[in-house]
Scaffold this active site. Structure first.
Site, PDB file in Angstrom:
ATOM      1  N   GLY A  31       0.807  -1.223   0.000  1.00  0.00           N
ATOM      2  CA  GLY A  31       0.000   0.000   0.000  1.00  0.00           C
ATOM      3  C   GLY A  31       0.832   1.261   0.000  1.00  0.00           C
ATOM      4  N   HIS A  34       2.328   4.531  -4.987  1.00  0.00           N
ATOM      5  CA  HIS A  34       2.951   5.646  -5.700  1.00  0.00           C
ATOM      6  C   HIS A  34       3.137   5.238  -7.160  1.00  0.00           C
ATOM      7  CE1 HIS A  34       6.489   3.151  -5.302  1.00  0.00           C
ATOM      8  NE2 HIS A  34       6.458   3.232  -3.985  1.00  0.00           N
ATOM      9  N   GLY A  36       5.550   4.095  -8.774  1.00  0.00           N
ATOM     10  CA  GLY A  36       6.224   2.803  -8.973  1.00  0.00           C
ATOM     11  C   GLY A  36       5.200   1.682  -8.996  1.00  0.00           C
ATOM     12  N   HIS A  37       4.333   1.655  -7.973  1.00  0.00           N
ATOM     13  CA  HIS A  37       3.279   0.639  -7.926  1.00  0.00           C
ATOM     14  C   HIS A  37       2.351   0.765  -9.143  1.00  0.00           C
ATOM     15  CE1 HIS A  37       3.962   1.301  -3.437  1.00  0.00           C
ATOM     16  NE2 HIS A  37       4.238   0.024  -3.573  1.00  0.00           N
ATOM     17  N   LYS A 148      12.012  -4.011 -10.131  1.00  0.00           N
ATOM     18  CA  LYS A 148      13.458  -4.228 -10.041  1.00  0.00           C
ATOM     19  C   LYS A 148      14.067  -3.428  -8.899  1.00  0.00           C
ATOM     20  CE  LYS A 148      14.541  -5.262 -14.867  1.00  0.00           C
ATOM     21  NZ  LYS A 148      15.263  -4.754 -16.060  1.00  0.00           N
ATOM     22  N   SER A 186       7.628   4.095  -0.745  1.00  0.00           N
ATOM     23  CA  SER A 186       6.640   4.499   0.269  1.00  0.00           C
ATOM     24  C   SER A 186       7.340   5.193   1.432  1.00  0.00           C
ATOM     25  CB  SER A 186       5.889   3.273   0.782  1.00  0.00           C
ATOM     26  OG  SER A 186       5.348   2.569  -0.296  1.00  0.00           O
TER      27      SER A 186
HETATM   28  P1  AMP Z   1       5.977  -2.551  -1.658  1.00  0.00           P
HETATM   29  O1  AMP Z   1       4.616  -1.958  -1.530  1.00  0.00           O
HETATM   30  O2  AMP Z   1       7.070  -1.663  -1.199  1.00  0.00           O
HETATM   31  O3  AMP Z   1       6.048  -3.950  -1.086  1.00  0.00           O
HETATM   32  O4  AMP Z   1       6.218  -2.728  -3.224  1.00  0.00           O
HETATM   33  C1  AMP Z   1       5.342  -3.458  -4.031  1.00  0.00           C
HETATM   34  C2  AMP Z   1       5.974  -3.659  -5.386  1.00  0.00           C
HETATM   35  O5  AMP Z   1       6.236  -2.395  -5.985  1.00  0.00           O
HETATM   36  C3  AMP Z   1       7.314  -4.406  -5.311  1.00  0.00           C
HETATM   37  O6  AMP Z   1       7.374  -5.347  -6.371  1.00  0.00           O
HETATM   38  C4  AMP Z   1       8.321  -3.301  -5.502  1.00  0.00           C
HETATM   39  O7  AMP Z   1       9.536  -3.735  -6.078  1.00  0.00           O
HETATM   40  C5  AMP Z   1       7.573  -2.383  -6.471  1.00  0.00           C
HETATM   41  N1  AMP Z   1       8.124  -1.029  -6.425  1.00  0.00           N
HETATM   42  C6  AMP Z   1       8.323  -0.254  -5.317  1.00  0.00           C
HETATM   43  N2  AMP Z   1       8.893   0.915  -5.669  1.00  0.00           N
HETATM   44  C7  AMP Z   1       9.067   0.881  -7.012  1.00  0.00           C
HETATM   45  C8  AMP Z   1       9.611   1.791  -7.972  1.00  0.00           C
HETATM   46  N3  AMP Z   1      10.104   2.970  -7.626  1.00  0.00           N
HETATM   47  N4  AMP Z   1       9.620   1.409  -9.271  1.00  0.00           N
HETATM   48  C9  AMP Z   1       9.131   0.194  -9.646  1.00  0.00           C
HETATM   49  N5  AMP Z   1       8.609  -0.702  -8.791  1.00  0.00           N
HETATM   50  C10 AMP Z   1       8.571  -0.372  -7.499  1.00  0.00           C
END
Ligand code: AMP
Length: 279
Positions: A31, A34, A36-37, A148, A186
């Site tokens: 959650g 942003h 990236g997600h 990545k 996040s």
């Molecule tokens: P998280 O919510 O931090 O567990 O991230 C969920 C997914 O989003 C994971 O596969 C992360 O690698 C991906 N993710 C997080 N930040 C980025 C970003 N800046 N660019 C691309 N993918 C991202």
């Protein structure tokens, strides 16, 4: 978009769809969504009939000294984002839905799982693999999307899929950065104005390294030095590691183009940031 909180409900919604041979794209997240997600969700939307996003702040991947309760939550805006991105199912289980007492555990492999993030955050990958396997078994996706940005996590998930013979395609997604180069995370909201400026030297150092490699410098020590010297220009940055590995996470003396990753972890104040570049 349907918001679902229980496993039974999600499974019964997805089962008829997979019987119709509809492809399911799955984006697991914690959650505070942003860009990236969002890039992962967009890719899943393009490549699949059905898109499932999960939001679950997984307690088993946090260390005792890491403040799980302070992890940012933005359920309202996350829901809006998923709606706008045409997600079909947003799965938001609670802890009791996902975990029972005294469960069978998963251990990250001894080599790849215990260096870098595994060394700095012992047990983190065990918990991450445990929840991802659970989520995979609940959603049964055709394709699952990972960034990545969390390169070691991605590599371990690829290995888990192989080792446990899971029938899932792992789709590796590029790192999304803010205009000034800082990788979306996040955790960026914890950075003060000055921390935020200092944090820019992380992506700057990786860019410089890529440029140097582009001009023919393949020696890992030389690449390390340019990154180190760039990072130390920011006085409040505490370097945890600067590491150059191949795509199998083995340390390498020389960069192998198309098979190397340069990884950085730093702390700025209490905020831990990771970033990397795939060469
Ligand atoms: P998280 O919510 O931090 O567990 O991230 C969920 C997914 O989003 C994971 O596969 C992360 O690698 C991906 N993710 C997080 N930040 C980025 C970003 N800046 N660019 C691309 N993918 C991202």
């Amino acid at each position: 978009m349907q918001i679902i909180n229980t496993i039974v409900e999600l499974k019964s919604a997805l089962k008829p769809l997979s019987l119709e041979n509809k492809s399911i794209g799955f984006v697991p997240t914690m959650g505070a969504l942003h860009d990236g997600h969002i890039s992962l969700i967009k890719k899943a939307r393009i490549q699949n009939d059905i898109v499932v996003v999960s939001i679950f702040i997984n307690p088993t991947q946090f260390l005792a000294n890491e403040d799980l309760s302070k992890y940012p939550t933005k359920y309202e805006s996350d829901t809006k984002i998923c709606n706008l991105a045409n997600v079909d199912f947003l799965f938001m289980p609670d802890i009791n839905t996902m975990y029972k007492k005294d469960e069978i555990l998963i251990k990250a492999p001894k080599t790849k799982g215990f260096i870098l993030e595994g060394e700095k955050r012992p047990g983190h990958f065990d918990g991450m693999l445990q929840v991802v396997l659970k989520l995979f078994n609940i959603v049964k996706p055709t394709n699952a999307y990972f960034g990545k940005k969390d390169a070691q996590q991605l590599s371990l998930i690829n290995q888990m899929v192989k080792n446990f013979y899971l029938d899932i395609n792992i789709i590796e997604c590029e790192i999304i950065r803010e205009m000034d180069g800082l990788a979306y995370s996040s955790r960026n909201i914890y950075l003060s104005k000055t921390d935020r400026i200092e944090a820019l030297c992380i992506s700057k150092s990786l860019k410089l390294a890529a440029k140097l490699i582009g001009s023919g410098e393949l020696n890992s020590t030389k690449i390390y030095d340019i990154i180190y010297n760039t990072l130390i220009m920011s006085p409040n940055i505490e370097i945890e590691y600067i590491t150059i590995v191949n795509r199998n996470f083995q340390y390498i003396k020389n960069i192998q183009v198309k098979d190397s990753i340069i990884l950085i972890a730093v702390k700025i104040g209490n905020t831990r940031l990771i970033d990397n570049i795939w060469i």
